[in-house]
Design an enzyme around this catalytic site. Structure first.
Site, mmCIF file in Angstrom:
data_model
loop_
_atom_site.group_PDB
_atom_site.id
_atom_site.type_symbol
_atom_site.label_atom_id
_atom_site.label_comp_id
_atom_site.label_asym_id
_atom_site.label_seq_id
_atom_site.Cartn_x
_atom_site.Cartn_y
_atom_site.Cartn_z
ATOM 1 N N ASP A 1 0.833 -1.205 0.000
ATOM 2 C CA ASP A 1 0.000 0.000 0.000
ATOM 3 C C ASP A 1 0.872 1.261 0.000
ATOM 4 O O ASP A 1 0.616 2.217 -0.741
ATOM 5 C CB ASP A 1 -0.913 -0.029 1.237
ATOM 6 C CG ASP A 1 -1.814 1.187 1.307
ATOM 7 O OD1 ASP A 1 -2.677 1.314 0.415
ATOM 8 O OD2 ASP A 1 -1.638 2.015 2.222
ATOM 9 N N LYS B 1 1.353 4.273 -3.037
ATOM 10 C CA LYS B 1 1.319 5.729 -2.826
ATOM 11 C C LYS B 1 2.641 6.364 -3.266
ATOM 12 O O LYS B 1 2.655 7.430 -3.885
ATOM 13 C CB LYS B 1 1.032 6.046 -1.356
ATOM 14 C CG LYS B 1 -0.389 5.666 -0.945
ATOM 15 C CD LYS B 1 -0.590 5.810 0.559
ATOM 16 C CE LYS B 1 -2.017 5.429 0.947
ATOM 17 N NZ LYS B 1 -2.156 5.213 2.406
#
Lengths: 504, 504
Positions: B367, B371
């Site tokens: 995750d 980003k």
């Protein structure tokens, strides 16, 4: 109406026979009517002449009849530059639509030198004003058909920030959307309605840096700033923006600019924080349908005001702002925390160029109070500068000393600051010069803050702003970084300019 | 030409005599010519008939002559709804101007049911397409004259973020500029071209919260998302925006939306970070002249992507971003720093709802890598997810365990984490799970950071991003705050929607 030429021939013969002159004729394709414009006085005669001429066809139902529409006016745009210019008609009709004027009939012949529209007579003054404004007919250079995608920028002030701004506009390619047309200083101005070339702007900046005034330069014109502004506004500019990068009381200039149709971008805090002019400026912007952008007045290029506006527009409620918005005082308290005596830290700040010539201008806290007031107004605080509790670092007894006397007596303050700093450290805190802003109250002064907090680890001349909101309640949203300096301030101004230039 | 009726009468008599029919007639006020449209085939006969009829006046110079302009076409907009609608003409001529079509002649009679323009024949197809598109004539509900100031919003996904968003739109008054017309979930959709009322949206949200699907509701229509999108796009919407608040691989839907003329706002990272679809999405946006807004994909409502874009548009160069963009891992390392064993901290995070159902999804670092990739692309990083060095907190030996086995074996990791945390503390540092992003490389993993730095004092689930730029070089620009949660994520999405809705 199927045999139009026959009908038209008979109609115009009948009008000629009555000696009636015709101003506008329009018959759209496949439409089963012909529209003929005559003077109001001739209307009845024209109608009866036509009714007589077509009596048999009206009787047989071949033609519906003759309708008279009274109380109309014809408005026409005329110009030899119109032929072959797409966009003239669009601008003309957009101006009419924006003024909520309904168009009854339209005619433009193939010579393309004239577009005539028939409108309700009551709409005529509004229509004329709207079309006049749309083509800038009262301005020098008005009447052109092309739509400009760029915004025209007029700089008020050409000091360090102004020069950094023009360099950034050139370097970033922003001049394609934000074209510099005018630069004004205390002595006069330079202006070119077609845009001052980038090379010329750089040369002007070099001359200013070398200490020369704009009025003394080859293309410089001597004028007071307000006269310069008015002279510039006589030209037909494309979405003009006045950018105030002075540190002067420029409120009346800004008001004039907005009344003259300009949007305004400020790096200058003074007119905003002044109790007489601050709230008035926003009101004048609203009245004139203009925008007033102020990002660079607090935290320079940091996204402070934009963040407040984003929080608010998404329905969040900014409950409280804590901020250290002074690089000078940030540096000072950083030094104190490291054990440096107060007087030494002040003198160091002065010699590094962090303070005003008289350091008391920074130590008084007025600059911080101004920024706090600007933030407070965004939250709904309705007070003025005088309603803000400001703790000055200059004892009352030292306020009236000369500059030299003040610096000489500075060491007398060292012992008490040393005690305060040590006492704070003993409690795991550090001293900071902080603005606390809520809807109800704005307070500016020295507080002890947790050494292990974001404010505690603030270093150098950095600014910091912590926003406690309904959504960012447990921990605030915090923004930190350099809050002064020509380059970052100019960047904040440029972001505002581009926001205006990008908005249609 | 001063006696227009006489001239007109004679002209139309001459044309009638030759049996020539006329499609459009236009004579603008004060213009000394009459424009008459006839078929190309009749042009020569018409010209010679007129030349004969006016031979004496032409000989005497009273009339200049007869000009024939060939290769022209007449384009007309016709409709009974046009009468009395200001703005129809403006939209018509703006469409023609935007397509760079020059208008040769115009006629609109007083019945206001038809505006005819004569244009060059070569421009006819482009003109027709432009006018067609401007009035949305291929769409359901197209052909209306009024210009809409608002944007129409279609929601893809109606989970927590979607529902928080609709509540914020209602509460903030944003529905006046951003009107919700459609909501799509996995099972189907609800749509109303005039806008779904705020009360109905709230009722739909309550039904979804209670576990019902949109297709099962009274006004719900069963359809796959792509079919739902296509059905919605058949309507004439005002500046439509598709908002993706799913966590699915929605790239093909987003591409379809942009091809159908919609702008796109994302809270969903997946389609951006996917190596196949990520760069393609930006390209498709550019090709279709659409905007792709992604603020909420990194740091939720924090102004992260906007700040990067502002720095870049003002000509600054973002050299390096250091970030802790995971609230889950931020919480974990905060707990470790306070002496909590690794396994206890992971289980606490899981029970607080900070982790995915299988905590390994967070501990893997994917995750954070997604980003970091989104940020990297903004800086010019050209790699893909697989080019990012990601340090997983899940040992290879534990990757294939069942969920239960993994949780059972977690304590086996405690001792080594305890040693690392103590070693870091001894050096005045704390451990953080950090993304380091530059143009050249993106690295994600555990590092020891100065305890007295902004990263060192980060608490709870806060995110932090530090931008080192050419201008913010000594100290970076730092933004800190909650980086997850439905309300702040929805706020980030709403800021993007309002940016699109405000731009004309």
């Amino acid at each position: 109406m199927m045999g139009v030429p026959g009908v038209a021939a008979r109609a115009f013969s009948a009008l000629e026979h009555e000696g009636i002159s015709v101003s506008i004729i329009s018959q759209a394709s496949s439409e089963h009517s012909i529209c003929i414009g005559v003077t109001d006085r001739a209307a009845d005669a024209a109608a009866s002449a036509l009714a007589t001429a077509f009596a048999p066809q009206i009787a047989s139902g071949e033609i519906d009849g003759v309708e008279v529409r009274r109380g109309v006016a014809t408005i026409a745009i005329v110009g030899s530059g119109m032929a072959g210019s797409p966009g003239i008609a669009a601008r003309f009709f957009t101006a009419l639509a924006d003024a909520r004027v309904n168009v009854v009939a339209i005619a433009q012949g193939t010579s393309e030198l004239n577009i005539s529209v028939v409108i309700d007579e009551a709409d005529a003054p509004a229509a004329q004003r709207a079309v006049h404004a749309a083509f800038g007919l009262s301005k020098i250079g008005g009447g052109t058909g092309a739509r400009h995608e760029h915004a025209d920028v007029v700089l008020l002030g050409f000091g360090q920030i102004g020069r950094a701004l023009t360099k950034q506009i050139a370097d970033s390619g922003a001049h394609r959307t934000a074209r510099i047309v005018g630069i004004i200083d205390r002595t006069g101005y330079v202006f070119n309605a077609k845009g001052i070339g980038l090379r010329r702007v750089a040369a002007l900046a070099a001359a200013k840096r070398a200490g020369r005034s704009l009025s003394a330069l080859a293309d410089g014109i001597t004028a007071a700033p307000l006269d310069a502004l008015r002279a510039i506004a006589e030209h037909h500019l494309s979405r003009p923006i006045l950018v105030d990068v002075t540190a002067s009381d420029s409120a009346s200039l800004l008001e004039a600019a907005m009344a003259l149709g300009m949007d305004v971008v400020l790096a200058n805090k003074k007119p905003l924080a002044d109790e007489r002019t601050g709230p008035a400026l926003s009101a004048i912007a609203t009245t004139n349908g203009r925008r007033l952008m102020t990002e660079a007045t607090v935290g320079a290029g940091l996204p402070i005001i934009d963040t407040i506006q984003k929080l608010q527009e998404s329905g969040d409620d900014v409950l409280r702002i804590e901020g250290c918005p002074s690089g000078t005082l940030g540096y000072l308290f950083g030094e104190l925390g490291r054990g440096v005596p107060f007087s030494t830290a002040v003198l160091a700040a002065k010699s590094l160029g962090y303070t005003e010539p008289d350091p008391r201008d920074d130590l008084s806290g007025t600059d911080v109070a101004r920024k706090a007031l600007i933030l407070g107004r965004l939250l709904g605080f309705e007070g003025e500068l005088r309603d803000i509790r400001v703790q000055s670092l200059v004892p009352a007894s030292m306020a009236s000393l000369t500059d030299a006397e003040f610096l000489q007596q500075l060491p007398s303050l060292d012992a008490s600051w040393d005690r305060r700093v040590r006492a704070a450290l003993a409690r795991g805190t550090v001293l900071r010069y902080r603005a606390l802003v809520t809807k109800k109250r704005v307070v500016v002064g020295v507080v002890a803050m947790d050494a292990a907090s974001s404010f505690g680890v603030l270093t150098g001349t950095d600014n910091q702003f912590a926003f406690t909101t309904r959504r960012y309640r447990t921990n605030p949203l915090v923004i930190t970084g350099a809050g002064a300096g020509a380059a970052v301030t100019a960047a904040g101004v440029l972001n505002d300019i581009l926001k205006l230039a990008g908005a249609r």
